[in-house]
Design an enzyme around this catalytic site. Structure first.
Site, PDB file in Angstrom:
ATOM      1  N   GLY B  67       0.691  -1.103  -0.008  1.00  0.00           N
ATOM      2  CA  GLY B  67      -0.047   0.019   0.037  1.00  0.00           C
ATOM      3  C   GLY B  67       0.485   1.381  -0.056  1.00  0.00           C
ATOM      4  O   GLY B  67       1.907   1.486  -0.455  1.00  0.00           O
ATOM      5  N   SER B  68       0.228   2.291   0.852  1.00  0.00           N
ATOM      6  CA  SER B  68       0.776   3.660   0.741  1.00  0.00           C
ATOM      7  C   SER B  68       2.198   3.674   1.162  1.00  0.00           C
ATOM      8  O   SER B  68       2.688   2.822   2.198  1.00  0.00           O
ATOM      9  CB  SER B  68      -0.210   4.563   1.367  1.00  0.00           C
ATOM     10  OG  SER B  68       0.560   5.563   1.909  1.00  0.00           O
ATOM     11  N   SER B  69       2.800   4.896   0.854  1.00  0.00           N
ATOM     12  CA  SER B  69       4.026   5.358   1.289  1.00  0.00           C
ATOM     13  C   SER B  69       3.972   5.914   2.728  1.00  0.00           C
ATOM     14  O   SER B  69       4.891   6.030   3.262  1.00  0.00           O
ATOM     15  CB  SER B  69       4.699   6.421   0.293  1.00  0.00           C
ATOM     16  OG  SER B  69       3.761   7.368   0.131  1.00  0.00           O
ATOM     17  N   GLY B  70       2.753   5.991   3.305  1.00  0.00           N
ATOM     18  CA  GLY B  70       2.460   6.199   4.652  1.00  0.00           C
ATOM     19  C   GLY B  70       2.843   5.263   5.602  1.00  0.00           C
ATOM     20  O   GLY B  70       2.908   5.260   6.867  1.00  0.00           O
TER      21      GLY B  70
END
Lengths: 423, 142
Positions: B67-70
């Site tokens: 998923g996200s780079s967060g």
């Protein structure tokens, strides 16, 4: 990991304690990756201004220097923050004042973010406030080493522009902004940039909807790998590849793809693979239909109360097309189109914003419903032209989703009913 | 529990430290942003096999990050909010999982010579010695 002399000096405090903390994080991170050394970068895209409960607490305790030290440098100590050493921009963040009274979103968060913009702006962070920095002033060149976050921007920079970046995080981009360094690993190395999978489209891929569906199929198929796509592909434009890449990074974790003859690192299929291509996988009529059905498997009620356009943030061309589709119409459902603030200015000058507002829609900037976890009050069913937003928003907000063309989305906003179908 | 059931997996420690605790095994990759709630220390992705399960204080054994780079920022937040896992053991190294482990600052081992997703079960007593890169598994039942 080997450090160069300037890196050792930064680590040992020659540039002050904040830079030393940044180098400490890069060493811990680089060694965890197994990187052999760091590389120089003069292009950082990260996140500093986005509000969060932890950040709010840290700012209360010690102001923005504390928030940056703890979150963006992963440090326990609190430092005075120097000016950014290399060009650095803020990616998308929370909603801004243009969303007040439109999106249910706390005004205190809007204020906190505005305060952050003042602090970071003064320290040299360019507040582009978009998931598409490449549209509004940060366009890396081929071969440029970057330290970017935001999966849809990372895949665009690597694939369409031929720049070199991994999918970085909050602390690694924070450390890069003060040092101009990032671990030389993964996508930074030429040997890791060849394709791994060959996918051939046997149905025509043309237009925004089809590029998004093709990307969603490809990402699901290859996951974290590097697809090379060929076949009956029409000449894509910026919006098509923005949608395609974002979709591959939603259903999978694609950070780099090649489109031989179009993207810069692959004139031919052989060049894309650096040798003979592997067994070919097919995207045909059946796969296209299944992808459409997968993206539309999260909707049961056809009563649409919200339409979301502009994920990733709309190009000025997309805003113009939305304005033309909305001209003279009256909406029954809410409609938002997200775009970078810089392009919103162009939309204002061109009269697009006024046309969209007259119909009852909104042009919003800085954020999106997924980032800010905010949709119009009472939304149960939403429609979008974005495969990425259709993928994420049902999970984030617990709402139903429909995926279709811009025209179908506008029709749903006018009639309040989803009537989309695969053509 | 007998000594013969004890399994040792060798890998590479990427965040130092040595801890012992109960395993929580996820056979699916884990998302940060949209995947966990750092305030509660739970998995919140609806279709995930561990939906609703708390990882705080557990040895989290999983294939890797998606998923996200967060991702790293969300796991860093678990440390700041006191809901972090006790240790991490994962099979696929990426920038997300590497940075995530580093900023969570819990002992972490990867690049393993055997598959922990097969050898470890939720509830097993696991020692993660990231200084030496060794994961020791003591099954709770034969």
């Amino acid at each position: 990991m080997r450090l160069a002399d300037d890196e050792k000096a930064m680590r040992d405090g020659a540039e002050g304690p904040a830079v030393a903390a940044a180098m400490n994080l890069l060493v811990r991170y680089g060694e965890a990756l197994g990187a052999e050394h760091l590389c120089d970068t003069r292009n950082v895209a990260g996140t500093m201004t986005q509000p969060s409960p932890v950040k709010e607490r840290l700012v209360r305790e010690g102001g923005w220097p504390k928030a940056f030290s703890v979150i963006n440098l992963d440090s326990d100590a609190e430092f005075e923050i120097p000016h950014m050493r290399v060009p650095t921009c803020q990616l998308q963040h929370g909603f801004s004042d243009d969303a007040l009274g439109v999106a249910p979103y706390p005004a205190s968060m809007v204020d906190l973010q505005a305060d952050a913009e003042s602090f970071y702006g003064a320290h040299g962070v360019n507040i582009l406030a978009t998931c598409t920095p490449y549209q509004v002033g940060n366009l890396p060149v081929r071969g440029e080493h970057c330290a970017w976050m935001e999966s849809s921007a990372v895949v665009y920079a690597n694939s369409v522009l031929g720049a070199r970046t991994n999918c970085e995080g909050t602390a690694s981009t924070g450390a890069a902004s003060l040092t101009g360094k990032i671990p030389c690993w993964g996508n930074h190395l030429a040997e890791n940039r060849h394709g791994t999978h060959l996918i051939e489209a046997e149905v025509p891929v043309e237009g925004f909807l089809d590029w998004g569906m093709f990307g969603y199929f490809v990402g699901d198929l290859v996951q974290e790998n590097r697809p090379v796509v060929t076949g009956s592909l029409a000449q894509p434009d910026l919006t098509d590849l923005k949608h395609f890449g974002a979709a591959t990074a939603s259903s999978g974790g694609v950070e780099l793809f090649h489109l031989p003859g179009i993207t810069p690192e692959a004139s031919t299929v052989e060049q894309a693979f650096g040798g003979p291509p592997p067994h070919r996988l097919v995207y045909g009529a059946r796969e296209r239909r299944e992808t459409y059905e997968l993206l539309n498997s999260q909707g049961s009620s056809s009563d649409v109360d919200f339409v979301l356009l502009g994920c990733p943030h709309a190009s000025i061309d997309q805003v113009a097309r939305a304005a033309r589709a909305l001209e003279g119409r009256t909406l029954t459902a809410e409609l938002w189109i997200m775009t970078p603030r810089a392009l919103r200015t162009v939309a204002d000058r061109n009269g697009y914003t006024e046309i969209i507002h007259r119909a009852g829609g909104r042009v919003l900037t800085d954020s999106c419903p997924a980032m800010s976890k905010s949709a119009p009050e009472g939304t149960r069913v939403f429609a979008t032209d974005s495969a990425k937003q259709a993928h994420y928003l049902p999970a984030i907000l617990g709402i139903e989703a429909w995926f279709g063309t811009l025209e179908e989305c506008v029709d749903a906003a006018v009639t309040g009913t989803w009537r989309g179908e695969l053509r | 529990m007998t000594a013969k059931n004890v399994v040792e997996i060798r890998g590479r420690g990427i965040v130092p430290g040595r801890v012992e605790g109960e395993a929580l095994v996820s056979h699916e990759t884990i998302s940060g942003w949209g995947g966990i709630d750092p305030a509660a220390g739970t998995i919140i992705e609806r279709r995930h096999e561990l939906f609703g399960v708390c990882f705080t204080g557990k040895v989290l054994v999983f294939p890797g990050a998606k998923g996200s780079s967060g991702w790293s920022g969300f796991f860093q937040a678990t440390r700041l909010l006191g809901t972090a896992p006790l240790a991490m053991v994962f099979t696929t190294l990426s920038t997300k999982s590497a940075l995530g482990a580093v900023v969570t600052r819990v002992p972490t081992v990867t690049d393993l010579d055997e598959d922990p997703l097969i050898l470890v079960r939720t509830g097993d007593l696991v020692t993660v010695d990231a200084d030496r890169g060794i994961v020791t598994v003591r099954p709770v039942s034969p």
